[in-house]
Every structure is written in structure tokens, then in C-alpha cells.
Write an enzyme that holds these catalytic residues in place. Structure first.
Site, PDB file in Angstrom:
ATOM      1  N   ALA A  55      -6.871  -3.205   0.495  1.00  0.00           N
ATOM      2  CA  ALA A  55      -7.719  -3.592  -0.673  1.00  0.00           C
ATOM      3  C   ALA A  55      -7.111  -4.540  -1.684  1.00  0.00           C
ATOM      4  O   ALA A  55      -6.136  -4.355  -1.929  1.00  0.00           O
ATOM      5  CB  ALA A  55      -8.507  -2.475  -1.569  1.00  0.00           C
TER       6      ALA A  55
ATOM      7  N   ASP B 170       4.728   2.403   8.321  1.00  0.00           N
ATOM      8  CA  ASP B 170       6.208   2.257   8.319  1.00  0.00           C
ATOM      9  C   ASP B 170       6.546   1.284   9.359  1.00  0.00           C
ATOM     10  O   ASP B 170       7.876   1.420   9.892  1.00  0.00           O
ATOM     11  CB  ASP B 170       6.830   3.557   8.220  1.00  0.00           C
ATOM     12  CG  ASP B 170       6.608   4.357   7.087  1.00  0.00           C
ATOM     13  OD1 ASP B 170       5.942   3.769   6.130  1.00  0.00           O
ATOM     14  OD2 ASP B 170       7.239   5.540   6.786  1.00  0.00           O
TER      15      ASP B 170
ATOM     16  N   GLN C 116     -13.990  -3.933   7.572  1.00  0.00           N
ATOM     17  CA  GLN C 116     -14.161  -2.524   7.468  1.00  0.00           C
ATOM     18  C   GLN C 116     -14.862  -2.106   6.475  1.00  0.00           C
ATOM     19  O   GLN C 116     -15.156  -2.617   5.282  1.00  0.00           O
ATOM     20  CB  GLN C 116     -12.612  -2.235   6.937  1.00  0.00           C
ATOM     21  CG  GLN C 116     -12.409  -0.487   7.044  1.00  0.00           C
ATOM     22  CD  GLN C 116     -11.047  -0.241   6.294  1.00  0.00           C
ATOM     23  OE1 GLN C 116     -10.767  -0.113   5.342  1.00  0.00           O
ATOM     24  NE2 GLN C 116     -10.332   0.189   7.444  1.00  0.00           N
TER      25      GLN C 116
ATOM     26  N   CYS D 210      -8.279   5.975   3.667  1.00  0.00           N
ATOM     27  CA  CYS D 210      -7.922   5.517   2.322  1.00  0.00           C
ATOM     28  C   CYS D 210      -7.515   6.858   1.687  1.00  0.00           C
ATOM     29  O   CYS D 210      -8.384   7.773   1.646  1.00  0.00           O
ATOM     30  CB  CYS D 210      -8.885   4.729   1.832  1.00  0.00           C
ATOM     31  SG  CYS D 210      -8.582   4.202   0.119  1.00  0.00           S
TER      32      CYS D 210
ATOM     33  N   GLY E 263       0.591  -3.210   7.680  1.00  0.00           N
ATOM     34  CA  GLY E 263       0.088  -3.551   6.496  1.00  0.00           C
ATOM     35  C   GLY E 263       1.392  -4.127   5.324  1.00  0.00           C
ATOM     36  O   GLY E 263       1.494  -5.120   5.285  1.00  0.00           O
TER      37      GLY E 263
ATOM     38  N   PRO F  93      -6.107  -3.615   7.167  1.00  0.00           N
ATOM     39  CA  PRO F  93      -6.937  -3.849   5.885  1.00  0.00           C
ATOM     40  C   PRO F  93      -6.215  -3.312   4.621  1.00  0.00           C
ATOM     41  O   PRO F  93      -6.059  -2.123   4.704  1.00  0.00           O
ATOM     42  CB  PRO F  93      -8.324  -3.142   6.445  1.00  0.00           C
ATOM     43  CG  PRO F  93      -8.049  -1.838   7.419  1.00  0.00           C
ATOM     44  CD  PRO F  93      -6.721  -2.622   7.938  1.00  0.00           C
TER      45      PRO F  93
END
EC number: 1.3.1.-
Length: 321
Positions: free
Chosen positions: A18, A202, A70, A100, A224, A16
Site C-alpha cells: 500500500a 525476508d 489485489q 495484511c 516486497g 503488493p
């Protein structure tokens, strides 16, 4: 890997993010081999549930794959209510954000700030698990700071509360995205709990994916930033995990096809008045490898019409061919 009664097609999950993992991007990652793609973070604040921004971020029942939403917040009752609303709108898994690192999130005692308050973590997890009849998962960092890594404590607490899978980003909150992710903490958690553990941080290429799986013993990987402008990374990694061989680089024509389709989906999803703005950052990521100078990106970012964006991209790839 299973989460509750859901069997993932593989061990690769799109993280997830944003402003990034919206419906078009989730569908693209799914098509490119992700076993699951998690929605953008949704606030549990009831004041924002009916905004256009929240409406667009919610999952829809016709989305491909497992629908995982989420949510973030610090009030157990609000989090429980947010979980129920999202399940009613189509969510099949609820993921709780306690990872986050953003200041605007942490100032509200949400995201990774909650790791400093295990008692509140327990209240939130219990409230959400008891509120819905779908699997609930949790995403965390290794702790608030290198001096205060408490991911093992949080993981044990989560398992006891009924959390059915745990994602760990291999940095603390104070690390933000600086330095390199560390995997010792993820490995220690995996050796401590019996619920599935998902390693994050990473994981940038097939070799790194294999190494992280082998070292941590994790059940799955969450990817991500490495998927920004390169959603085919899931296909590349899965092929390597299956065969031990690397796929050849994505042909330029295929990159053009995927980018064109992605931008059209963004235009359709957000509408022509907003879609072209959202498209800019994605185009920049796609073209990092193919446009070493910024001239085209600067020109593209000045375009304020959806159809002109598509024409500019077509001309750009024709010049590259």
C-alpha cells in the site's frame, strides 16, 4: 510458472504494498526483471470505488506485463463486485488479500483477520472465483498467531474453491514484521496442495532467494520491502538463479538514471501538487546506501516543488561523483 493461462517470464513477483506499488513502481519493477508486479490493495467497499485514490490504484490496459490487482474486504458480494469492476477496467488476475496485518484493516475483519474464520474465507473465495473469468489468487500469512497457524487448512480450502496460486508470507498476523520469517509452514503447504505456491518474507538478496526456493520447493518468490529503493533486486536475483554468479553493484550513474526516471514518472502520474510528496519516501529508500547521514534527506523532504526536487537530486549526485 503459470497462473491460469498466464505464463510468467520468471519466478520473481513484486509484492503488493500500500502506498508503494503504484503504476510507476510496478512499471519500474517490470523493467528491472520482475515477472509480475501486483497492484496496491484496493478496498472492496463500493463507497470508495470512484475516489481519486482508488482510480489511481486501479490498473490500466496499457501497463506492461500481466495486470494483477489485489482486492480486500470481508463481504463476499462486495468482493465479487470489486473483482468484476477491476476486470472490466483491465485486470487480468485478481488477487485476494488475507495477509495484511495492519490494525485498520483487521479491525474491519479484513486482511489476515479473516484467517480466524475459515467459513467466511470459503464464502469470499467462492464468490470471487465465480464472479470473474480470469484467474483468482490468494495471499495469506501462516496464521493469526504462532499458536494458531492454519495455513495448511486455508491452502486446502483455497485449492478446493478454485484459487489458482497461493502466496504465503512466513509470519503470522501477530508477528507483524518482527523477528524472522519462517519457511517450514510454506514448505508444508507446498507439500500439501497442487496449485502454485509463492514464498514471501525476508527475501532480501540472491543467496536468500536461492535458499528459500530450495528449502520450500516454492514455485515462485514474492519480494516486497527489499525492492524499496532497490528495484534492481529482481535482476540481481534472476541473474544469480540463472548463473550462480552475483552481479556487480549497481553503478552510481545507473542509480541516478533510475531514480531520476522514477521521480519524473511520479510527478507525471500524480501531478505536480502531489507527486513531489509521494517522491520523498522513494528518494529516502534509494539513498539509504549512498547517504548515511540524514542531512540531504531532511533538506530534500523540505522541498515542495517538483522541478526543485529534480535539481536537488542532480546536484547531489554531481557531488558524489
Amino acid at each position: 510458472m503459470r497462473i491460469g493461462h498466464f505464463q510468467l517470464t520468471n519466478c520473481l513477483i513484486a509484492a503488493p504494498m500500500a502506498g508503494i506499488t503504484d503504476r510507476p513502481f510496478r512499471a519500474l519493477c517490470h523493467g528491472m526483471g520482475a515477472g509480475m508486479a501486483v497492484s496496491e490493495m484496493l478496498s472492496s467497499n463500493p463507497e470508495v470505488w470512484r475516489t481519486d485514490k482508488s482510480r489511481l490504484r486501479m490498473v490500466h490496459v496499457d501497463e506492461p506485463g500481466i495486470r494483477n490487482v489485489q482486492i480486500a474486504g470481508n463481504d463476499p458480494d462486495e468482493m465479487a463486485a470489486a473483482a468484476r469492476i477491476n476486470v472490466a477496467s483491465g485486470a487480468q488476475i485478481i488477487d485476494i488479500n488475507m495477509g495484511c496485518p495492519a490494525k485498520k484493516v483487521n479491525r474491519k475483519l479484513a486482511g489476515s483477520a479473516l484467517l480466524q474464520h475459515p467459513d467466511l474465507v470459503k464464502q469470499i473465495l467462492s464468490a470471487v472465483v465465480n464472479a470473474v473469468d480470469v484467474p483468482v489468487t490468494l495471499k495469506i500469512r501462516t496464521g493469526w498467531s504462532p499458536e494458531h497457524r492454519n495455513c495448511i487448512e486455508i491452502a486446502q480450502l483455497a485449492e478446493n474453491c478454485g484459487i489458482q496460486a497461493l502466496t504465503i508470507h512466513g509470519r503470522t498476523r501477530s508477528c507483524l514484521f518482527n523477528g524472522e520469517a519462517e519457511y517450514d509452514s510454506i514448505r508444508a503447504v507446498k507439500q500439501t496442495v497442487s496449485i502454485p505456491v509463492i514464498a514471501n518474507g525476508d527475501i532480501t538478496d540472491p543467496h536468500k532467494a536461492r535458499a528459500v526456493l530450495d528449502y520450500t520447493g516454492a514455485d515462485a518468490l514474492m519480494i516486497g520491502r527489499a525492492a524499496q529503493g532497490r528495484p534492481w533486486i529482481f535482476r540481481e536475483i534472476q541473474h544469480y538463479l540463472d548463473t550462480g554468479e552475483l552481479l556487480p553493484p549497481m553503478p552510481l550513474g545507473e542509480v541516478q538514471r533510475l531514480l531520476d526516471g522514477h521521480i519524473r514518472e511520479l510527478h507525471d502520474f500524480y501531478g505536480p501538487g502531489k507527486g513531489f510528496r509521494i517522491a520523498r519516501k522513494h528518494v529516502s529508500w534509494y539513498l539509504q546506501e549512498h547517504a548515511p547521514n540524514d542531512q540531504f534527506r531532511r533538506t530534500f523532504n523540505a522541498i515542495e516543488d517538483a522541478s526543485e526536487q529534480l535539481e536537488a537530486l542532480e546536484a547531489y549526485f554531481e557531488n558524489l561523483a
